[in-house]
Motif scaffolding. Sequence first.
Motif, PDB file in Angstrom:
ATOM      1  N   PHE A  13      33.143 -66.365   4.134  1.00  0.00           N
ATOM      2  CA  PHE A  13      33.308 -67.269   5.295  1.00  0.00           C
ATOM      3  C   PHE A  13      32.513 -66.793   6.491  1.00  0.00           C
ATOM      4  O   PHE A  13      32.128 -67.584   7.350  1.00  0.00           O
ATOM      5  CB  PHE A  13      34.770 -67.590   5.600  1.00  0.00           C
ATOM      6  N   THR A  14      32.227 -65.486   6.564  1.00  0.00           N
ATOM      7  CA  THR A  14      31.398 -65.015   7.672  1.00  0.00           C
ATOM      8  C   THR A  14      29.934 -65.397   7.459  1.00  0.00           C
ATOM      9  O   THR A  14      29.271 -65.866   8.373  1.00  0.00           O
ATOM     10  CB  THR A  14      31.511 -63.486   7.803  1.00  0.00           C
ATOM     11  N   VAL A  15      29.454 -65.197   6.235  1.00  0.00           N
ATOM     12  CA  VAL A  15      28.020 -65.417   6.012  1.00  0.00           C
ATOM     13  C   VAL A  15      27.717 -66.906   5.823  1.00  0.00           C
ATOM     14  O   VAL A  15      26.742 -67.425   6.353  1.00  0.00           O
ATOM     15  CB  VAL A  15      27.501 -64.564   4.827  1.00  0.00           C
ATOM     16  N   THR A  34      29.201 -69.667   6.955  1.00  0.00           N
ATOM     17  CA  THR A  34      29.193 -70.508   8.155  1.00  0.00           C
ATOM     18  C   THR A  34      27.899 -70.319   8.925  1.00  0.00           C
ATOM     19  O   THR A  34      27.334 -71.283   9.452  1.00  0.00           O
ATOM     20  CB  THR A  34      30.396 -70.175   9.051  1.00  0.00           C
TER      21      THR A  34
END
Lengths: 365, 206
Positions: free
Chosen positions: B71-73, B75
Amino acid sequence: MLYHNASHGFIDGVVRGYLNQLLTSANYQNLTQCQSIDDMKLQLGPTYGDFLSSLPPGPTTSALQERITEKFIQNFMYLKANSNGTLRKFLEYITYGYMIDNIALLITGTLHDRDIKELMDRTHPLGKFEAMPVLSIATNVEELYNSVLIETPLAPYFKGSLSHQDLDTLNIEIVKETLYKNYLEDFYQWINSNSETAGTASAEDVSGFLQFEADRRAINITLNSFDTELTKPQRTKLYASIGKLYPDGTTLLSRADDVDGVVLACQGVPAYQAALESAGMGGGPLGGLGNQAGGMGGGIRNLDELLYQREMEISKLAFTQEFSLAIFYAWVKLQEQEVRNVVWIAECISQNQRERINNFISVLE
Amino acid sequence: MESNFFKFVMWLNWFIIMLVLFIAFLNLVMGGGEVFDIGAIIESISPNWFASTGIGLCVGLSVLGAAWGIFTVATSILGAGVGAPRITNKMLISVVFCEVVAIYGVIMAIVFSTKLNSGASAEEMDSHAAHFTGHGIFWGGIAVGVCNLLSGVAIGINGSGTAIASAANDTLFVRTLIVQIFSSVIGLFGLIIGLLLANKLPQFGE
Protein backbone atom coordinates in the motif's frame (compact mmCIF):
# COMPACT_ATOMS: atom_id res chain seq x y z
CA MET A 1 4.86 8.59 8.37
CA LEU A 2 4.27 4.87 7.99
CA TYR A 3 0.58 5.36 7.25
CA HIS A 4 0.87 8.53 5.19
CA ASN A 5 0.71 6.73 1.86
CA ALA A 6 -2.34 4.70 2.85
CA SER A 7 -4.49 7.81 2.77
CA HIS A 8 -2.50 10.34 0.74
CA GLY A 9 -0.12 8.24 -1.38
CA PHE A 10 -1.95 8.61 -4.67
CA ILE A 11 -2.46 12.33 -4.45
CA ASP A 12 1.13 12.75 -3.27
CA GLY A 13 2.32 11.09 -6.48
CA VAL A 14 0.01 13.27 -8.54
CA VAL A 15 1.30 16.52 -7.08
CA ARG A 16 4.87 15.41 -7.70
CA GLY A 17 3.79 14.81 -11.28
CA TYR A 18 2.57 18.41 -11.40
CA LEU A 19 5.98 19.53 -10.17
CA ASN A 20 7.61 17.74 -13.11
CA GLN A 21 5.31 19.60 -15.49
CA LEU A 22 6.29 23.05 -14.22
CA LEU A 23 8.40 25.21 -16.52
CA THR A 24 12.14 24.90 -16.04
CA SER A 25 14.96 27.38 -16.58
CA ALA A 26 15.41 26.08 -20.14
CA ASN A 27 11.71 26.66 -20.88
CA TYR A 28 11.95 30.22 -19.59
CA GLN A 29 15.04 30.78 -21.71
CA ASN A 30 13.03 29.78 -24.76
CA LEU A 31 10.10 31.93 -23.71
CA THR A 32 12.26 35.05 -23.42
CA GLN A 33 13.34 34.55 -27.05
CA CYS A 34 9.74 34.75 -28.27
CA GLN A 35 8.70 37.60 -30.57
CA SER A 36 4.99 37.59 -29.78
CA ILE A 37 2.43 35.99 -27.49
CA ASP A 38 1.60 33.58 -30.32
CA ASP A 39 5.19 32.35 -30.15
CA MET A 40 4.82 31.95 -26.41
CA LYS A 41 1.68 29.94 -26.98
CA LEU A 42 3.71 27.56 -29.09
CA GLN A 43 6.45 27.28 -26.48
CA LEU A 44 3.91 26.66 -23.71
CA GLY A 45 2.25 23.98 -25.84
CA PRO A 46 3.69 20.88 -24.11
CA THR A 47 2.51 22.06 -20.68
CA TYR A 48 -0.61 24.06 -21.38
CA GLY A 49 -1.65 22.71 -24.81
CA ASP A 50 -5.28 21.92 -24.09
CA PHE A 51 -5.90 25.16 -22.29
CA LEU A 52 -4.23 27.45 -24.83
CA SER A 53 -5.63 25.83 -27.98
CA SER A 54 -8.90 27.75 -27.73
CA LEU A 55 -7.13 31.12 -27.56
CA PRO A 56 -7.66 33.25 -30.67
CA PRO A 57 -4.56 34.35 -32.63
CA GLY A 58 -2.81 37.36 -31.11
CA PRO A 59 -4.26 36.95 -27.60
CA THR A 60 -3.94 39.56 -24.87
CA THR A 61 -1.80 38.97 -21.82
CA SER A 62 -4.85 38.78 -19.58
CA ALA A 63 -6.41 36.11 -21.79
CA LEU A 64 -3.19 34.11 -21.54
CA GLN A 65 -3.12 34.56 -17.78
CA GLU A 66 -6.73 33.46 -17.51
CA ARG A 67 -6.05 30.20 -19.34
CA ILE A 68 -2.91 29.41 -17.37
CA THR A 69 -4.66 30.12 -14.09
CA GLU A 70 -7.51 27.92 -15.26
CA LYS A 71 -5.15 24.97 -15.50
CA PHE A 72 -3.74 25.74 -12.07
CA ILE A 73 -7.23 25.83 -10.58
CA GLN A 74 -8.29 22.67 -12.37
CA ASN A 75 -5.24 20.84 -11.02
CA PHE A 76 -5.87 22.13 -7.52
CA MET A 77 -9.52 21.09 -7.65
CA TYR A 78 -8.44 17.63 -8.82
CA LEU A 79 -6.19 17.36 -5.78
CA LYS A 80 -8.94 18.58 -3.51
CA ALA A 81 -11.52 16.21 -4.97
CA ASN A 82 -9.21 13.22 -4.49
CA SER A 83 -8.01 14.12 -1.02
CA ASN A 84 -9.47 13.06 2.29
CA GLY A 85 -9.14 13.66 6.01
CA THR A 86 -6.23 15.78 7.10
CA LEU A 87 -5.06 16.55 3.57
CA ARG A 88 -8.48 17.84 2.60
CA LYS A 89 -8.51 20.17 5.57
CA PHE A 90 -4.96 21.19 4.73
CA LEU A 91 -5.90 22.12 1.16
CA GLU A 92 -8.86 24.08 2.49
CA TYR A 93 -6.54 25.94 4.81
CA ILE A 94 -4.44 26.93 1.79
CA THR A 95 -7.49 28.50 0.12
CA TYR A 96 -8.34 30.63 3.18
CA GLY A 97 -5.38 32.91 2.41
CA TYR A 98 -6.81 33.59 -1.04
CA MET A 99 -10.26 34.23 0.45
CA ILE A 100 -8.80 36.94 2.65
CA ASP A 101 -7.12 38.56 -0.37
CA ASN A 102 -10.41 38.42 -2.28
CA ILE A 103 -12.34 40.06 0.54
CA ALA A 104 -9.81 42.89 0.70
CA LEU A 105 -9.90 43.30 -3.08
CA LEU A 106 -13.69 43.42 -3.26
CA ILE A 107 -14.15 45.89 -0.42
CA THR A 108 -11.41 48.18 -1.68
CA GLY A 109 -12.93 48.04 -5.16
CA THR A 110 -16.39 48.81 -3.85
CA LEU A 111 -15.06 51.80 -1.94
CA HIS A 112 -13.67 53.16 -5.18
CA ASP A 113 -17.03 52.58 -6.91
CA ARG A 114 -15.84 49.86 -9.22
CA ASP A 115 -18.29 47.56 -10.93
CA ILE A 116 -18.80 44.40 -8.85
CA LYS A 117 -18.78 42.19 -11.94
CA GLU A 118 -15.43 43.54 -13.06
CA LEU A 119 -14.09 43.03 -9.56
CA MET A 120 -15.34 39.46 -9.44
CA ASP A 121 -13.29 38.69 -12.55
CA ARG A 122 -10.18 39.92 -10.82
CA THR A 123 -10.58 37.82 -7.68
CA HIS A 124 -8.45 34.73 -7.29
CA PRO A 125 -10.47 31.62 -8.20
CA LEU A 126 -8.93 29.64 -5.34
CA GLY A 127 -10.47 32.00 -2.81
CA LYS A 128 -14.00 32.08 -4.22
CA PHE A 129 -16.89 31.53 -1.84
CA GLU A 130 -20.64 31.77 -2.22
CA ALA A 131 -21.34 34.96 -0.34
CA MET A 132 -18.64 36.88 -2.18
CA PRO A 133 -20.83 39.14 -4.39
CA VAL A 134 -22.73 40.35 -1.31
CA LEU A 135 -19.52 41.83 0.11
CA SER A 136 -20.13 45.09 -1.73
CA ILE A 137 -23.05 46.03 0.55
CA ALA A 138 -20.84 46.14 3.63
CA THR A 139 -20.04 49.67 4.81
CA ASN A 140 -18.52 48.97 8.20
CA VAL A 141 -16.64 46.12 9.82
CA GLU A 142 -19.57 44.91 11.87
CA GLU A 143 -21.83 44.65 8.84
CA LEU A 144 -19.10 42.86 6.96
CA TYR A 145 -18.91 40.26 9.68
CA ASN A 146 -22.61 39.82 10.39
CA SER A 147 -23.88 39.73 6.83
CA VAL A 148 -21.15 37.89 4.96
CA LEU A 149 -18.23 36.45 6.81
CA ILE A 150 -20.13 34.70 9.58
CA GLU A 151 -20.95 31.91 7.14
CA THR A 152 -17.42 31.46 5.88
CA PRO A 153 -14.57 29.57 7.53
CA LEU A 154 -12.94 32.94 8.15
CA ALA A 155 -15.46 33.89 10.84
CA PRO A 156 -13.29 32.74 13.78
CA TYR A 157 -10.44 34.93 12.55
CA PHE A 158 -12.70 37.94 12.84
CA LYS A 159 -13.73 37.39 16.41
CA GLY A 160 -11.91 39.43 18.98
CA SER A 161 -10.43 41.75 16.40
CA LEU A 162 -13.73 43.33 15.49
CA SER A 163 -13.93 47.11 15.55
CA HIS A 164 -16.93 49.29 14.88
CA GLN A 165 -15.24 51.68 12.54
CA ASP A 166 -16.37 52.48 9.03
CA LEU A 167 -14.44 50.86 6.25
CA ASP A 168 -11.86 53.10 4.66
CA THR A 169 -8.65 52.28 2.83
CA LEU A 170 -6.51 52.11 5.95
CA ASN A 171 -9.13 50.13 7.82
CA ILE A 172 -9.40 47.53 5.09
CA GLU A 173 -5.68 46.97 5.17
CA ILE A 174 -5.85 46.54 8.94
CA VAL A 175 -8.77 44.12 8.63
CA LYS A 176 -6.92 42.18 5.94
CA GLU A 177 -3.68 41.93 7.88
CA THR A 178 -5.48 41.05 11.11
CA LEU A 179 -7.36 38.27 9.34
CA TYR A 180 -4.15 37.05 7.79
CA LYS A 181 -2.36 37.10 11.12
CA ASN A 182 -5.13 35.08 12.79
CA TYR A 183 -5.21 32.75 9.80
CA LEU A 184 -1.47 32.07 9.94
CA GLU A 185 -1.53 31.47 13.68
CA ASP A 186 -4.53 29.16 13.42
CA PHE A 187 -2.98 27.22 10.53
CA TYR A 188 0.28 26.92 12.47
CA GLN A 189 -1.51 25.76 15.58
CA TRP A 190 -3.56 23.22 13.60
CA ILE A 191 -0.64 21.65 11.73
CA ASN A 192 1.34 21.34 14.96
CA SER A 193 -1.44 19.90 17.07
CA ASN A 194 -3.66 17.58 15.03
CA SER A 195 -2.96 13.95 15.70
CA GLU A 196 -1.89 13.03 12.17
CA THR A 197 0.71 15.71 11.51
CA ALA A 198 1.95 16.84 14.94
CA GLY A 199 5.66 16.13 15.32
CA THR A 200 6.10 14.85 11.74
CA ALA A 201 8.02 16.22 8.78
CA SER A 202 4.74 17.71 7.54
CA ALA A 203 4.40 19.92 10.60
CA GLU A 204 8.04 20.94 10.42
CA ASP A 205 8.00 21.92 6.76
CA VAL A 206 4.61 23.61 6.80
CA SER A 207 5.63 25.55 9.92
CA GLY A 208 8.68 26.75 7.97
CA PHE A 209 6.44 28.08 5.21
CA LEU A 210 4.04 29.75 7.63
CA GLN A 211 6.88 31.32 9.58
CA PHE A 212 8.32 32.70 6.39
CA GLU A 213 4.94 34.09 5.37
CA ALA A 214 4.50 35.69 8.81
CA ASP A 215 7.94 37.29 8.65
CA ARG A 216 7.45 38.55 5.12
CA ARG A 217 4.17 40.15 6.11
CA ALA A 218 5.69 41.69 9.24
CA ILE A 219 8.51 43.23 7.19
CA ASN A 220 6.17 44.48 4.49
CA ILE A 221 3.66 45.95 6.96
CA THR A 222 6.46 47.85 8.67
CA LEU A 223 8.01 49.13 5.44
CA ASN A 224 4.65 50.22 4.06
CA SER A 225 3.52 51.87 7.30
CA PHE A 226 6.14 54.63 7.24
CA ASP A 227 4.59 58.04 6.63
CA THR A 228 1.03 56.72 6.97
CA GLU A 229 -1.67 57.12 9.60
CA LEU A 230 -0.98 53.66 11.01
CA THR A 231 0.21 54.12 14.58
CA LYS A 232 2.87 51.95 16.15
CA PRO A 233 0.53 50.17 18.64
CA GLN A 234 -1.83 49.36 15.77
CA ARG A 235 1.07 48.07 13.74
CA THR A 236 2.34 45.88 16.56
CA LYS A 237 -1.00 44.11 16.71
CA LEU A 238 -0.61 42.97 13.10
CA TYR A 239 2.53 40.92 13.60
CA ALA A 240 1.84 37.18 13.83
CA SER A 241 3.40 35.41 16.79
CA ILE A 242 4.90 32.50 14.84
CA GLY A 243 7.65 33.80 12.61
CA LYS A 244 11.39 33.53 13.04
CA LEU A 245 11.38 37.24 13.84
CA TYR A 246 9.08 36.66 16.80
CA PRO A 247 9.50 37.85 19.53
CA ASP A 248 12.80 39.79 19.33
CA GLY A 249 12.55 40.84 15.72
CA THR A 250 8.92 41.90 15.89
CA THR A 251 9.60 43.96 19.01
CA LEU A 252 12.32 45.80 17.12
CA LEU A 253 10.06 46.07 14.07
CA SER A 254 7.33 47.65 16.17
CA ARG A 255 9.79 50.38 17.18
CA ALA A 256 11.24 50.96 13.72
CA ASP A 257 10.87 54.44 12.29
CA ASP A 258 12.66 53.95 9.00
CA VAL A 259 14.24 51.34 6.75
CA ASP A 260 17.34 51.18 8.96
CA GLY A 261 15.14 50.06 11.85
CA VAL A 262 13.81 47.20 9.74
CA VAL A 263 17.31 46.13 8.79
CA LEU A 264 18.25 46.17 12.47
CA ALA A 265 15.22 44.05 13.37
CA CYS A 266 16.09 41.46 10.75
CA GLN A 267 19.65 41.03 11.94
CA GLY A 268 18.74 37.90 13.87
CA VAL A 269 17.79 36.05 10.67
CA PRO A 270 20.64 36.04 8.14
CA ALA A 271 18.40 35.18 5.19
CA TYR A 272 16.21 38.26 5.63
CA GLN A 273 19.20 40.43 6.38
CA ALA A 274 20.87 39.30 3.16
CA ALA A 275 17.66 39.97 1.21
CA LEU A 276 17.32 43.47 2.66
CA GLU A 277 20.96 44.21 1.91
CA SER A 278 20.86 43.01 -1.67
CA ALA A 279 17.68 45.02 -2.17
CA GLY A 280 19.82 48.07 -1.44
CA MET A 281 18.26 48.74 1.95
CA GLY A 282 21.28 48.05 4.07
CA GLY A 283 23.07 51.26 3.20
CA GLY A 284 20.39 53.88 2.88
CA PRO A 285 16.76 54.66 2.07
CA LEU A 286 17.05 53.33 -1.46
CA GLY A 287 14.57 50.48 -1.46
CA GLY A 288 12.06 50.27 -4.25
CA LEU A 289 8.86 48.64 -3.08
CA GLY A 290 6.08 47.09 -5.02
CA ASN A 291 5.30 43.85 -6.75
CA GLN A 292 7.07 42.16 -9.58
CA ALA A 293 5.63 44.59 -12.08
CA GLY A 294 7.31 47.44 -10.23
CA GLY A 295 10.73 45.87 -10.47
CA MET A 296 13.64 48.22 -10.90
CA GLY A 297 15.16 46.31 -13.79
CA GLY A 298 18.82 45.64 -14.39
CA GLY A 299 20.81 43.70 -11.83
CA ILE A 300 19.26 44.94 -8.60
CA ARG A 301 16.10 43.21 -7.53
CA ASN A 302 13.60 44.66 -5.11
CA LEU A 303 12.82 43.16 -1.74
CA ASP A 304 9.60 41.48 -2.80
CA GLU A 305 11.35 39.63 -5.59
CA LEU A 306 14.15 38.51 -3.31
CA LEU A 307 11.67 37.20 -0.76
CA TYR A 308 9.74 35.45 -3.53
CA GLN A 309 13.01 33.92 -4.67
CA ARG A 310 13.61 32.68 -1.14
CA GLU A 311 10.10 31.28 -0.92
CA MET A 312 10.59 29.42 -4.20
CA GLU A 313 13.81 27.90 -2.91
CA ILE A 314 12.07 26.68 0.26
CA SER A 315 9.28 25.29 -1.92
CA LYS A 316 11.72 23.41 -4.10
CA LEU A 317 13.45 21.97 -1.04
CA ALA A 318 10.12 20.83 0.42
CA PHE A 319 9.88 18.27 -2.38
CA THR A 320 12.96 16.45 -1.10
CA GLN A 321 10.94 15.29 1.91
CA GLU A 322 9.01 12.07 1.47
CA PHE A 323 5.58 11.63 3.13
CA SER A 324 4.99 15.31 3.79
CA LEU A 325 1.92 17.50 3.33
CA ALA A 326 4.15 20.52 2.74
CA ILE A 327 4.64 19.57 -0.92
CA PHE A 328 1.04 20.61 -1.62
CA TYR A 329 1.68 24.04 -0.19
CA ALA A 330 5.00 24.19 -2.07
CA TRP A 331 3.39 23.22 -5.35
CA VAL A 332 0.70 25.91 -5.01
CA LYS A 333 3.43 28.50 -4.41
CA LEU A 334 5.58 27.29 -7.32
CA GLN A 335 2.62 27.17 -9.68
CA GLU A 336 1.52 30.64 -8.61
CA GLN A 337 5.00 31.96 -9.31
CA GLU A 338 4.94 30.29 -12.72
CA VAL A 339 1.74 32.16 -13.58
CA ARG A 340 3.39 35.41 -12.46
CA ASN A 341 6.51 34.60 -14.51
CA VAL A 342 4.65 33.82 -17.72
CA VAL A 343 2.50 36.94 -17.35
CA TRP A 344 5.63 39.02 -16.71
CA ILE A 345 7.36 37.69 -19.82
CA ALA A 346 4.20 38.17 -21.88
CA GLU A 347 3.84 41.76 -20.64
CA CYS A 348 7.47 42.50 -21.44
CA ILE A 349 7.08 41.11 -24.94
CA SER A 350 3.81 42.88 -25.70
CA GLN A 351 5.06 46.22 -24.32
CA ASN A 352 8.51 45.91 -25.88
CA GLN A 353 10.38 46.12 -22.58
CA ARG A 354 12.95 43.48 -23.45
CA GLU A 355 15.64 44.78 -21.12
CA ARG A 356 13.51 43.81 -18.10
CA ILE A 357 12.34 40.46 -19.40
CA ASN A 358 14.78 38.45 -17.27
CA ASN A 359 13.22 39.61 -14.01
CA PHE A 360 11.28 36.39 -13.59
CA ILE A 361 12.01 33.96 -10.75
CA SER A 362 12.89 30.41 -11.72
CA VAL A 363 14.33 27.79 -9.38
CA LEU A 364 13.59 24.56 -11.25
CA GLU A 365 16.28 23.04 -13.42
CA MET B 1 -13.19 14.47 28.22
CA GLU B 2 -10.93 12.24 26.17
CA SER B 3 -7.81 13.28 28.06
CA ASN B 4 -9.59 12.58 31.36
CA PHE B 5 -10.29 9.08 30.15
CA PHE B 6 -6.63 8.57 29.24
CA LYS B 7 -5.57 9.87 32.63
CA PHE B 8 -7.88 7.38 34.25
CA VAL B 9 -6.48 4.47 32.20
CA MET B 10 -2.91 5.55 33.01
CA TRP B 11 -3.76 5.69 36.68
CA LEU B 12 -5.41 2.28 36.49
CA ASN B 13 -2.33 0.82 34.80
CA TRP B 14 -0.07 2.16 37.52
CA PHE B 15 -2.40 0.83 40.17
CA ILE B 16 -2.38 -2.69 38.71
CA ILE B 17 1.40 -2.72 38.27
CA MET B 18 1.91 -1.54 41.84
CA LEU B 19 -0.55 -4.12 43.16
CA VAL B 20 1.22 -6.97 41.35
CA LEU B 21 4.61 -5.79 42.58
CA PHE B 22 3.26 -5.51 46.12
CA ILE B 23 1.87 -9.05 46.09
CA ALA B 24 5.11 -10.35 44.58
CA PHE B 25 7.14 -8.62 47.28
CA LEU B 26 4.85 -9.92 50.01
CA ASN B 27 5.21 -13.50 48.69
CA LEU B 28 8.96 -13.11 48.42
CA VAL B 29 9.53 -11.96 52.00
CA MET B 30 7.06 -14.52 53.40
CA GLY B 31 8.82 -17.51 51.82
CA GLY B 32 6.55 -17.94 48.79
CA GLY B 33 9.06 -16.87 46.09
CA GLU B 34 8.67 -20.02 44.02
CA VAL B 35 5.10 -18.97 43.10
CA PHE B 36 6.78 -16.78 40.46
CA ASP B 37 8.69 -19.52 38.68
CA ILE B 38 8.57 -18.34 35.07
CA GLY B 39 10.45 -21.40 33.83
CA ALA B 40 7.81 -23.70 35.30
CA ILE B 41 5.03 -21.72 33.65
CA ILE B 42 6.72 -21.96 30.24
CA GLU B 43 7.37 -25.66 30.74
CA SER B 44 3.75 -26.30 31.58
CA ILE B 45 2.63 -24.90 28.22
CA SER B 46 2.26 -27.51 25.49
CA PRO B 47 4.89 -27.43 22.70
CA ASN B 48 1.93 -27.61 20.32
CA TRP B 49 0.88 -24.17 21.49
CA PHE B 50 4.35 -22.75 20.86
CA ALA B 51 4.58 -24.38 17.43
CA SER B 52 1.15 -23.21 16.26
CA THR B 53 1.68 -19.67 17.53
CA GLY B 54 5.10 -19.55 15.86
CA ILE B 55 3.66 -20.65 12.52
CA GLY B 56 0.82 -18.14 12.85
CA LEU B 57 3.16 -15.26 13.64
CA CYS B 58 5.51 -16.31 10.85
CA VAL B 59 2.92 -16.05 8.10
CA GLY B 60 0.91 -13.29 9.78
CA LEU B 61 3.77 -10.84 10.27
CA SER B 62 5.10 -11.59 6.78
CA VAL B 63 1.76 -10.83 5.18
CA LEU B 64 1.46 -7.68 7.28
CA GLY B 65 4.86 -6.55 5.98
CA ALA B 66 3.90 -7.34 2.40
CA ALA B 67 0.59 -5.51 2.66
CA TRP B 68 2.25 -2.53 4.31
CA GLY B 69 4.86 -2.40 1.57
CA ILE B 70 2.32 -2.72 -1.20
CA PHE B 71 0.00 0.00 0.00
CA THR B 72 2.95 2.34 0.45
CA VAL B 73 4.53 1.68 -2.93
CA ALA B 74 1.43 1.08 -5.04
CA THR B 75 -0.32 4.33 -4.09
CA SER B 76 2.81 6.20 -5.12
CA ILE B 77 3.01 4.28 -8.39
CA LEU B 78 -0.60 5.14 -9.17
CA GLY B 79 -0.12 8.80 -8.31
CA ALA B 80 3.19 9.24 -10.12
CA GLY B 81 1.81 7.21 -13.01
CA VAL B 82 -0.77 9.92 -13.72
CA GLY B 83 1.95 12.28 -14.90
CA ALA B 84 4.35 9.63 -16.27
CA PRO B 85 2.45 6.49 -17.40
CA ARG B 86 5.70 4.87 -18.61
CA ILE B 87 6.71 3.99 -15.03
CA THR B 88 3.68 1.86 -14.20
CA ASN B 89 4.90 -1.29 -15.99
CA LYS B 90 8.41 -1.45 -14.65
CA MET B 91 7.43 -0.29 -11.18
CA LEU B 92 5.37 -3.46 -10.85
CA ILE B 93 8.67 -5.04 -9.83
CA SER B 94 8.41 -3.21 -6.50
CA VAL B 95 5.01 -4.76 -5.87
CA VAL B 96 6.54 -8.14 -6.72
CA PHE B 97 9.34 -7.53 -4.21
CA CYS B 98 6.73 -6.87 -1.52
CA GLU B 99 4.75 -9.93 -2.54
CA VAL B 100 7.89 -12.10 -2.31
CA VAL B 101 8.16 -11.13 1.35
CA ALA B 102 4.77 -12.73 2.00
CA ILE B 103 5.81 -15.81 0.04
CA TYR B 104 8.90 -16.22 2.27
CA GLY B 105 6.55 -16.30 5.24
CA VAL B 106 4.30 -18.86 3.59
CA ILE B 107 7.26 -21.10 2.65
CA MET B 108 8.56 -21.04 6.20
CA ALA B 109 5.09 -21.69 7.62
CA ILE B 110 4.84 -24.78 5.38
CA VAL B 111 8.31 -25.99 6.42
CA PHE B 112 7.52 -25.47 10.10
CA SER B 113 4.10 -27.15 9.82
CA THR B 114 5.73 -30.43 8.66
CA LYS B 115 7.02 -30.71 12.27
CA LEU B 116 3.50 -30.88 13.67
CA ASN B 117 2.16 -34.34 14.46
CA SER B 118 -1.26 -35.02 15.95
CA GLY B 119 -0.31 -38.65 16.58
CA ALA B 120 2.34 -37.89 19.21
CA SER B 121 1.47 -39.27 22.65
CA ALA B 122 1.35 -37.18 25.84
CA GLU B 123 4.69 -38.58 27.08
CA GLU B 124 6.34 -37.85 23.76
CA MET B 125 5.02 -34.26 23.84
CA ASP B 126 6.59 -33.73 27.25
CA SER B 127 10.04 -34.85 26.10
CA HIS B 128 13.08 -32.67 25.75
CA ALA B 129 12.94 -33.03 21.93
CA ALA B 130 9.32 -31.89 21.75
CA HIS B 131 10.06 -28.77 23.84
CA PHE B 132 13.06 -28.07 21.62
CA THR B 133 10.88 -28.23 18.50
CA GLY B 134 8.12 -26.13 20.07
CA HIS B 135 10.42 -23.29 21.11
CA GLY B 136 12.40 -23.58 17.88
CA ILE B 137 9.30 -23.08 15.75
CA PHE B 138 8.03 -20.28 18.00
CA TRP B 139 11.18 -18.17 17.86
CA GLY B 140 11.99 -19.21 14.29
CA GLY B 141 8.54 -18.03 13.26
CA ILE B 142 9.02 -14.72 15.04
CA ALA B 143 12.46 -14.25 13.44
CA VAL B 144 11.08 -14.87 9.95
CA GLY B 145 7.96 -12.80 10.58
CA VAL B 146 9.73 -9.73 11.96
CA CYS B 147 12.44 -9.88 9.26
CA ASN B 148 9.77 -9.94 6.59
CA LEU B 149 7.66 -7.26 8.25
CA LEU B 150 10.55 -4.82 8.36
CA SER B 151 11.71 -5.84 4.90
CA GLY B 152 8.23 -5.12 3.54
CA VAL B 153 8.11 -1.69 5.17
CA ALA B 154 11.59 -0.89 3.84
CA ILE B 155 10.70 -1.94 0.29
CA GLY B 156 7.49 0.06 0.51
CA ILE B 157 9.19 3.30 1.52
CA ASN B 158 12.08 2.86 -0.93
CA GLY B 159 9.70 1.81 -3.67
CA SER B 160 7.59 4.88 -3.13
CA GLY B 161 10.73 6.96 -3.58
CA THR B 162 11.72 4.95 -6.65
CA ALA B 163 8.33 5.51 -8.28
CA ILE B 164 8.51 9.26 -7.72
CA ALA B 165 12.16 9.51 -8.73
CA SER B 166 11.79 7.52 -11.93
CA ALA B 167 8.72 9.57 -12.86
CA ALA B 168 10.90 12.69 -12.63
CA ASN B 169 14.00 11.21 -14.24
CA ASP B 170 14.03 7.86 -15.99
CA THR B 171 17.73 7.17 -15.44
CA LEU B 172 17.19 7.02 -11.67
CA PHE B 173 15.12 3.85 -11.91
CA VAL B 174 17.99 1.34 -12.09
CA ARG B 175 19.98 3.06 -9.35
CA THR B 176 17.13 3.25 -6.89
CA LEU B 177 16.11 -0.29 -7.74
CA ILE B 178 19.38 -1.51 -6.21
CA VAL B 179 18.36 0.04 -2.90
CA GLN B 180 15.11 -1.87 -3.14
CA ILE B 181 16.92 -5.13 -3.83
CA PHE B 182 18.94 -4.66 -0.65
CA SER B 183 15.73 -3.98 1.30
CA SER B 184 14.33 -7.17 -0.14
CA VAL B 185 17.41 -9.16 0.91
CA ILE B 186 16.84 -8.47 4.62
CA GLY B 187 13.67 -10.55 4.33
CA LEU B 188 15.73 -13.33 2.73
CA PHE B 189 18.01 -13.39 5.79
CA GLY B 190 15.02 -14.37 7.91
CA LEU B 191 14.12 -17.12 5.44
CA ILE B 192 17.65 -18.56 5.48
CA ILE B 193 17.89 -18.60 9.27
CA GLY B 194 14.40 -20.09 9.48
CA LEU B 195 15.36 -22.92 7.08
CA LEU B 196 18.60 -23.69 8.95
CA LEU B 197 16.67 -23.78 12.20
CA ALA B 198 13.96 -26.03 10.75
CA ASN B 199 16.64 -28.54 9.70
CA LYS B 200 17.68 -28.96 13.33
CA LEU B 201 14.18 -29.52 14.65
CA PRO B 202 12.86 -33.10 14.97
CA GLN B 203 9.20 -33.79 14.25
CA PHE B 204 6.91 -34.05 17.28
CA GLY B 205 6.86 -37.65 18.54
CA GLU B 206 10.20 -38.64 17.00
